[in-house]
Design an enzyme around this catalytic site. Structure first.
Site, mmCIF file in Angstrom:
data_model
loop_
_atom_site.group_PDB
_atom_site.id
_atom_site.type_symbol
_atom_site.label_atom_id
_atom_site.label_comp_id
_atom_site.label_asym_id
_atom_site.label_seq_id
_atom_site.Cartn_x
_atom_site.Cartn_y
_atom_site.Cartn_z
ATOM 1 N N GLY A 1 73.344 24.126 66.055
ATOM 2 C CA GLY A 1 74.386 24.982 66.613
ATOM 3 C C GLY A 1 74.164 25.351 68.065
ATOM 4 N N ASN B 1 78.150 19.610 56.486
ATOM 5 C CA ASN B 1 77.775 20.923 55.936
ATOM 6 C C ASN B 1 78.737 21.948 56.524
ATOM 7 O OD1 ASN B 1 76.636 23.309 55.183
ATOM 8 N ND2 ASN B 1 74.733 23.057 56.358
ATOM 9 N N TRP B 2 79.644 22.411 55.681
ATOM 10 C CA TRP B 2 80.674 23.335 56.179
ATOM 11 C C TRP B 2 80.167 24.768 56.314
ATOM 12 C CZ3 TRP B 2 85.505 21.475 52.919
ATOM 13 C CH2 TRP B 2 85.917 20.228 53.415
ATOM 14 N N LYS B 3 78.956 25.017 55.819
ATOM 15 C CA LYS B 3 78.395 26.380 55.902
ATOM 16 C C LYS B 3 79.435 27.373 55.355
ATOM 17 C CE LYS B 3 75.363 24.774 59.511
ATOM 18 N NZ LYS B 3 74.575 25.052 60.715
ATOM 19 N N HIS C 1 67.941 24.598 53.514
ATOM 20 C CA HIS C 1 68.439 24.599 54.898
ATOM 21 C C HIS C 1 67.719 25.702 55.689
ATOM 22 C CE1 HIS C 1 71.137 25.046 58.301
ATOM 23 N NE2 HIS C 1 71.568 23.824 58.021
ATOM 24 N N SER D 1 73.348 19.585 66.112
ATOM 25 C CA SER D 1 74.266 19.267 67.213
ATOM 26 C C SER D 1 74.676 17.795 67.247
ATOM 27 C CB SER D 1 73.675 19.712 68.558
ATOM 28 O OG SER D 1 73.474 21.119 68.564
ATOM 29 N N GLY E 1 76.939 19.948 61.093
ATOM 30 C CA GLY E 1 77.506 21.279 60.908
ATOM 31 C C GLY E 1 78.853 21.388 61.601
ATOM 32 N N GLY E 2 78.860 22.011 62.781
ATOM 33 C CA GLY E 2 80.102 22.324 63.502
ATOM 34 C C GLY E 2 81.081 21.162 63.606
ATOM 35 N N GLU F 1 66.037 18.546 60.441
ATOM 36 C CA GLU F 1 66.889 19.360 61.316
ATOM 37 C C GLU F 1 66.003 20.296 62.132
ATOM 38 O OE1 GLU F 1 71.179 19.763 59.725
ATOM 39 O OE2 GLU F 1 69.995 21.336 58.811
ATOM 40 N N GLU G 1 68.781 27.838 57.665
ATOM 41 C CA GLU G 1 69.455 29.143 57.632
ATOM 42 C C GLU G 1 69.079 29.892 56.364
ATOM 43 O OE1 GLU G 1 73.399 27.646 58.368
ATOM 44 O OE2 GLU G 1 72.786 27.169 60.417
HETATM 45 P P1 13P Z 1 75.283 21.807 63.886
HETATM 46 O O1 13P Z 1 75.732 20.385 63.687
HETATM 47 O O2 13P Z 1 76.424 22.777 64.024
HETATM 48 O O3 13P Z 1 74.252 21.923 64.959
HETATM 49 O O4 13P Z 1 74.562 22.250 62.514
HETATM 50 C C1 13P Z 1 73.580 21.430 61.998
HETATM 51 C C2 13P Z 1 73.292 21.873 60.616
HETATM 52 O O5 13P Z 1 72.720 22.925 60.395
HETATM 53 C C3 13P Z 1 73.748 21.010 59.515
HETATM 54 O O6 13P Z 1 73.175 21.395 58.307
#
Ligand code: 13P
Length: 258
Positions: free
Chosen positions: A179, A15-17, A101, A219, A240-241, A173, A103
Site C-alpha cells: 500500500g 485481496n480485496w481486504k 497476512h 504495490s 491489494g489496491g 509480501e 495486516e
Molecule cells: P497493495 O497491492 O495495495 O500494496 O497490497 C498488497 C497486499 O497486501 C495484498 O495482500
C-alpha cells in the site's frame, strides 16, 4: 534448484481486504470473467470479505475465476465467536484462503503458531492456503530479512505433511511495499523468493519446494506486472489496491512473459 519453474501454473490473487459489498463483488467478478474469458495457462482468484463470499462463489461459477477467503480459523466448530472454519468455507464453494497476512499479524496479533494451525486446517478441508510472509522495513534495514523469512516459513509449514506441500501457495509480501507504492524491484523480490523456496526445501524437501507456487505482493500494478512475472521464481502475485479496479486487475491477469 532444478527447473525454471515454468511448470508451475501462474496464480493471480486479488485481496480485496475490507472493500466491496456483496453486490459490488459479484458484479466485479461477472465483469472480470467476461473480460478475461477462458484461461488455461494461469489461475485467477479473488478474496472478498467474508460477507461477500456466497455471492462471489455464485458469480464465479462456470468462469475462470475462483474465490478465496482472507482468513480462516483452525477449529472445525465450537464456541469461537466471530470465527469461520475451513469446512464452512469449503461448503460454500470457496477454494482457498489467505493466511497470516501482515495486516493480521500486526493489527490482530496473529502469530507464526496460529498461521501454522490455519495452514493445516485449510489443507485438511481441501482449501488452497496462501500463506503470507514478509519482513518489515526495520527488519530489512537491520539485515534480518533472511532470518525473518526463514522463521516464518519453517514455523508456518511446521504442521504440513510433505505429501500435502504441493497444495499450498506462499506469498512473499515485504511489509514496507504494501500500500505504499514502493514495490520491491523484481531482483529484490526474486532474491527473497529464492530464499523462501530454499527454506521450503529445508522444511518439506526439494520436490515440494519445486512444486510450491510463491507469489509476490506489495504495490503490484499494471505498470510493473510484466517485469515481476519475468523474474524467475515469481509464480504469481497477490494484489491489494490494484485488484479493486476492473481495468487494472484485468491488465494484471493478462500479464505477458517474455
Ligand atoms: P497493495 O497491492 O495495495 O500494496 O497490497 C498488497 C497486499 O497486501 C495484498 O495482500
Amino acid at each position: 534448484m532444478a527447473g525454471a519453474g515454468r511448470d508451475r501454473v501462474p496464480l493471480i490473487v486479488g485481496n480485496w481486504k475490507m472493500f466491496k459489498t456483496s453486490a459490488e463483488g459479484a458484479r466485479f467478478i461477472s465483469d472480470l470473467a467476461d473480460q478475461i474469458g477462458r484461461l488455461d495457462d494461469r489461475e485467477v482468484m479473488v478474496a472478498p470479505p467474508f460477507t461477500g463470499l456466497y455471492e462471489a462463489v455464485r458469480a464465479a461459477e462456470g468462469t475462470s475465476v475462483s474465490v478465496a477467503a482472507q482468513d480462516v480459523f483452525w477449529e472445525w466448530e465450537g464456541a469461537y465467536t466471530g470465527e469461520v472454519s475451513s469446512g464452512m468455507l469449503a461448503d460454500l464453494g470457496v477454494r482457498g484462503s489467505i493466511i497470516g497476512h501482515s495486516e493480521r499479524r500486526s493489527y490482530f496479533g496473529e502469530t507464526d503458531e496460529w498461521v501454522a494451525k490455519k495452514v493445516w486446517a485449510g489443507l485438511e478441508r481441501g482449501l488452497l492456503p496462501i500463506m503470507c510472509v514478509g519482513e518489515t522495513e526495520d527488519e530489512r534495514e537491520a539485515g534480518l530479512t533472511e532470518e525473518v523469512l526463514a522463521r516464518q516459513v519453517s514455523a508456518g509449514l511446521s504442521s504440513v505433511r510433505a505429501a500435502d506441500g504441493g497444495r499450498l501457495a506462499i506469498a512473499y509480501e515485504p511489509v514496507w511495499a504494501i500500500g505504499t507504492g514502493k514495490t520491491a524491484t523484481p531482483e529484490t523480490a526474486g532474491k527473497a523468493i529464492a530464499h523462501v523456496r530454499r527454506e521450503v526445501g529445508e522444511t518439506l524437501g526439494d520436490d515440494i519446494a519445486e512444486a510450491v507456487r510463491i507469489l509476490y505482493g506489495g504495490s503490484v500494478g499494471p505498470f510493473n506486472i510484466d517485469e515481476l512475472m519475468a523474474q524467475p521464481g515469481i509464480d504469481g502475485v497477490l494484489v491489494g489496491g490494484a485488484s479493486l479496479q476492473l481495468g487494472s486487475f484485468v491488465r494484471i491477469v493478462q500479464f505477458e512473459r517474455p
